[in-house]
Design an enzyme around this catalytic site. Sequence first.
Site, PDB file in Angstrom:
ATOM      1  N   GLU A 104       0.817  -1.188   0.018  1.00  0.00           N
ATOM      2  CA  GLU A 104       0.036  -0.023   0.007  1.00  0.00           C
ATOM      3  C   GLU A 104       0.937   1.203  -0.019  1.00  0.00           C
ATOM      4  O   GLU A 104       1.473   1.903   0.957  1.00  0.00           O
ATOM      5  CB  GLU A 104      -0.933   0.059   1.338  1.00  0.00           C
ATOM      6  CG  GLU A 104      -1.649   0.991   1.300  1.00  0.00           C
ATOM      7  CD  GLU A 104      -2.624   0.759   2.655  1.00  0.00           C
ATOM      8  OE1 GLU A 104      -3.940   0.794   2.622  1.00  0.00           O
ATOM      9  OE2 GLU A 104      -2.114   0.739   3.730  1.00  0.00           O
ATOM     10  N   TYR A 180      -6.013  10.172   4.092  1.00  0.00           N
ATOM     11  CA  TYR A 180      -4.767  10.370   3.724  1.00  0.00           C
ATOM     12  C   TYR A 180      -4.753  11.449   2.567  1.00  0.00           C
ATOM     13  O   TYR A 180      -5.665  11.572   1.555  1.00  0.00           O
ATOM     14  CB  TYR A 180      -3.992   9.209   3.704  1.00  0.00           C
ATOM     15  CG  TYR A 180      -3.679   8.540   4.806  1.00  0.00           C
ATOM     16  CD1 TYR A 180      -3.264   8.942   5.864  1.00  0.00           C
ATOM     17  CD2 TYR A 180      -4.117   7.238   5.339  1.00  0.00           C
ATOM     18  CE1 TYR A 180      -2.965   8.449   7.271  1.00  0.00           C
ATOM     19  CE2 TYR A 180      -3.930   6.287   6.194  1.00  0.00           C
ATOM     20  CZ  TYR A 180      -3.323   7.358   7.339  1.00  0.00           C
ATOM     21  OH  TYR A 180      -3.307   6.581   8.497  1.00  0.00           O
ATOM     22  N   ARG A 325      -8.417  -8.080  10.675  1.00  0.00           N
ATOM     23  CA  ARG A 325      -8.525  -8.691  11.835  1.00  0.00           C
ATOM     24  C   ARG A 325      -8.603 -10.618  11.756  1.00  0.00           C
ATOM     25  O   ARG A 325      -7.915 -11.181  12.485  1.00  0.00           O
ATOM     26  CB  ARG A 325      -9.498  -8.244  12.613  1.00  0.00           C
ATOM     27  CG  ARG A 325      -9.166  -6.813  13.249  1.00  0.00           C
ATOM     28  CD  ARG A 325     -10.144  -5.994  13.925  1.00  0.00           C
ATOM     29  NE  ARG A 325     -11.411  -5.708  12.835  1.00  0.00           N
ATOM     30  CZ  ARG A 325     -12.527  -4.966  13.394  1.00  0.00           C
ATOM     31  NH1 ARG A 325     -12.690  -4.955  14.613  1.00  0.00           N
ATOM     32  NH2 ARG A 325     -13.330  -4.845  12.473  1.00  0.00           N
ATOM     33  N   CYS A 348     -11.899 -14.141  15.086  1.00  0.00           N
ATOM     34  CA  CYS A 348     -11.658 -12.779  15.686  1.00  0.00           C
ATOM     35  C   CYS A 348     -12.922 -12.428  16.607  1.00  0.00           C
ATOM     36  O   CYS A 348     -14.109 -12.749  16.125  1.00  0.00           O
ATOM     37  CB  CYS A 348     -11.532 -11.846  14.597  1.00  0.00           C
ATOM     38  SG  CYS A 348     -11.583 -10.162  14.939  1.00  0.00           S
ATOM     39  N   CYS A 351     -12.406  -7.194  19.502  1.00  0.00           N
ATOM     40  CA  CYS A 351     -11.840  -6.540  20.816  1.00  0.00           C
ATOM     41  C   CYS A 351     -11.077  -5.451  20.560  1.00  0.00           C
ATOM     42  O   CYS A 351     -10.953  -4.509  21.115  1.00  0.00           O
ATOM     43  CB  CYS A 351     -11.422  -7.324  21.589  1.00  0.00           C
ATOM     44  SG  CYS A 351      -9.532  -8.132  21.233  1.00  0.00           S
ATOM     45  N   CYS A 354      -5.723  -5.660  18.698  1.00  0.00           N
ATOM     46  CA  CYS A 354      -4.610  -5.548  17.753  1.00  0.00           C
ATOM     47  C   CYS A 354      -4.397  -4.115  17.199  1.00  0.00           C
ATOM     48  O   CYS A 354      -3.310  -3.721  17.019  1.00  0.00           O
ATOM     49  CB  CYS A 354      -5.305  -6.343  16.457  1.00  0.00           C
ATOM     50  SG  CYS A 354      -6.963  -6.123  15.914  1.00  0.00           S
ATOM     51  N   CYS A 366      -2.648 -10.027  19.591  1.00  0.00           N
ATOM     52  CA  CYS A 366      -4.053 -10.603  19.557  1.00  0.00           C
ATOM     53  C   CYS A 366      -4.793 -11.259  20.739  1.00  0.00           C
ATOM     54  O   CYS A 366      -3.883 -12.008  21.118  1.00  0.00           O
ATOM     55  CB  CYS A 366      -4.146 -11.259  18.137  1.00  0.00           C
ATOM     56  SG  CYS A 366      -5.662 -11.974  17.820  1.00  0.00           S
TER      57      CYS A 366
HETATM   58 FE1  SF4 Z   1      -9.590  -9.827  16.371  1.00  0.00          FE
HETATM   59 FE2  SF4 Z   1      -9.207  -8.983  18.859  1.00  0.00          FE
HETATM   60 FE3  SF4 Z   1      -7.448 -10.421  17.426  1.00  0.00          FE
HETATM   61 FE4  SF4 Z   1      -7.987  -8.104  16.781  1.00  0.00          FE
HETATM   62  S1  SF4 Z   1      -7.013  -8.705  18.817  1.00  0.00           S
HETATM   63  S2  SF4 Z   1      -7.731  -9.864  15.243  1.00  0.00           S
HETATM   64  S3  SF4 Z   1     -10.054  -7.730  17.220  1.00  0.00           S
HETATM   65  S4  SF4 Z   1      -9.494 -11.049  18.325  1.00  0.00           S
END
Ligand code: SF4
Length: 690
Positions: A104, A180, A325, A348, A351, A354, A366
């Site tokens: 990117e 951006y 995620r 995932c 939350c 990350c 994570c």
């Molecule tokens: Fe998903 Fe939480 Fe892991 Fe991020 S930290 S990838 S939101 S489980």
Amino acid sequence: MARDPRFDILFEPVAIGPKTAKNRFFQVPHASGMTNANPHVRAAFRGTKAEGGWGVVSTGACSVHPSSDDSPFPFASLWDAADIRAHAVMTDAVHAHGALAAVELWHGGAAAVNRTTRHAPLSPSGVPWMATHVGFMSSARPRVMDAGDIRDLIRWHAEAAVRAEQAGFDILYVYAGMGYLPYQFLLSDYNHRTDAYGGSATNRVRLVAQLIDAVREATGGRCAVALRVSLQELRARASENAPSEAHEIIGLLKDAPDLFDVKMDYSATDCAPSRFTPEGSHEPVVDFVRQITDKPVVGVGRFTSPDTMVSMVRRGVLDLIGGARPSIADPFLPRKIEEGRAEDIRECIGCNICISSWHDGVWVRCTQNPTAGEEWRRGWHPEVVRKDAEGTALVVGGGPAGLEAALTLARRGFAVTLAEAGRDFGGRLLWETRLPGLRQWFRVAEYRLGQLRRMPNVSLHSESALGAEELRDFGADHVVIATGARWTTNLCGPNEIPTGPIDAPRVYTPDDIARGVRIEGPVAVFDFDNYYMGSAIAEHLAAEGLATTYVTSAGSAQSWGVMTNEQPLVHQAFRKAGIACRTLEIVEGFDGRNLTLAHVFSGERSTIAARSLVIVGQRAGGSALYDAVVAEGIFPSVALTGDANAPGAIAHAVYQGHRTAREIGAAPREVLRDAPYAMRDIAAPREAAE
Ligand code: SF4
Ligand code: ADP
């Protein structure tokens, strides 16, 4: 096991300009906190996703020029030959598993205030990005780009594209999103220009179209060129020529890139916490793009269910299933679907720990995947644990830490017994995930229990509170104690350092509410923990019909929620639920009828009526059981882990449980230290950069 035929469509190849993705699983660019200073850490992190079956694996935002410097946030760059070398390690790791590598190319414009490089920030019209939280806030304001600056910006993208191809990237992004620089040209709030780059939509897309052309020409059409574009604001704006400005702009650019990557505009809506936002939340904003363009479209939405993914393709919303995620929580998500093991997906939970890692300026962490960021440094693989153990291990406590420890010990080959005092496994999750919006967080327990129940070397025992005597009688080779922490009734001083407990009627902690204590209203929740518990309890009590006041020593509700994108949504939820919010105040006294508050800076006192006080402040770890068995010295190998060892977020408990299980009874392993490549390491640097 064979793949379920209803998921076959997800494994069809997709042509992206001159390249072909082997399937529809596309790990879109996302922040990882891994920069060119940690090339091997980054390569292993991204390479693991390629190994896990993602057809395209992207690196995060990559600055095209020193005038785009995001510090103190971690960012990558493609400024010189040393940078090429740093990225090549990643593209090699991705190609080794048959995936395409994407980069990117990024210029932050007014949103990157160049704290390290000290360039004046660039912008279309001098409109600043007025962030009001630490790390983003700055006193620097951007300057207006002239025609020469625009030519430079296009050239920098072209030069970075050449380096990107040399580094082995297959797909090169032009990034017109998230505030951006190219996005600032698209949005009339930022772009007040009166030249050929401002005014009408045709003029505002001109820069983006020229950047796409420049990147394609610079690489001779050999690389695919993607456009990443934020559409939330544009879709909300009327257009004279189309259903919205977003429609008009996509219409003007419909043939320009080889791929559209479509997204929201703000971190809190783009990377939205599950507490307030469901899976697939981008669809109402981005669903029209595929009807306008023949080019493939990728988008995200925290997709974890293969059925939802299939539906996105079949309904013509997306061609490629974007994952950020979900790919962190489970790098092997595609492989698990392909092998007919969808029930093994480590979903995932939304939350946003990350994203908090990026805000913290560190490698990604994570909650669900404790190996994220540790693939190279510690050699941890998300699926494979070296089978190096025999003998027995007893884990005491079936919360996140105990469950993770039991799973990892079992994978190592131990015969594992997990003893939990309660009727169910899950520890703190059992109750916390019944608080408003937190249901999906129970996946942390569900995933682990699902695995443990299928392992022949694991026995699970609930309603088994163990004391020192039982431990002694059990006689395991290794004991792991993960008995959790408890909340205290300690208050704090104006400096936010915890003081002593308060002696008053009807003072409660989250543990009391979890036990089902009936709270009398009106109730005040005093939060100096600053994560989700205080605000979630306030929401819970308000939902029970109690008049609720939330008091915090911090400047905003759930002040650490700024790290997880929850904070704006918490304030919205409070407003909706009628929760009164008082900031920058501490509780000084409570007599069961009135609560005395003091302002943290001025000391000014005020009183509010309250029958009950819930204190969400300090948690205490420790374990009398651990202390007793260590004092007895009967076990050669005892470890204290999770919240009992050091109270923290669920992510910390899972990580501790994992690490304890990897290390107990194992030979110590070296923790590797990564280092950047520097121009002095590169032969003939000037020629290589050209
Ligand atoms: Fe998903 Fe939480 Fe892991 Fe991020 S930290 S990838 S939101 S489980
Ligand atoms: P963590 O987040 O560290 O996993 P939790 O508080 O979520 O901590 O979980 C700790 C678990 O340990 C709880 O489910 C609790 O019932 C259990 N527990 C506490 N003491 C004992 C004990 N002596 N024997 C068995 N289980 C225990």
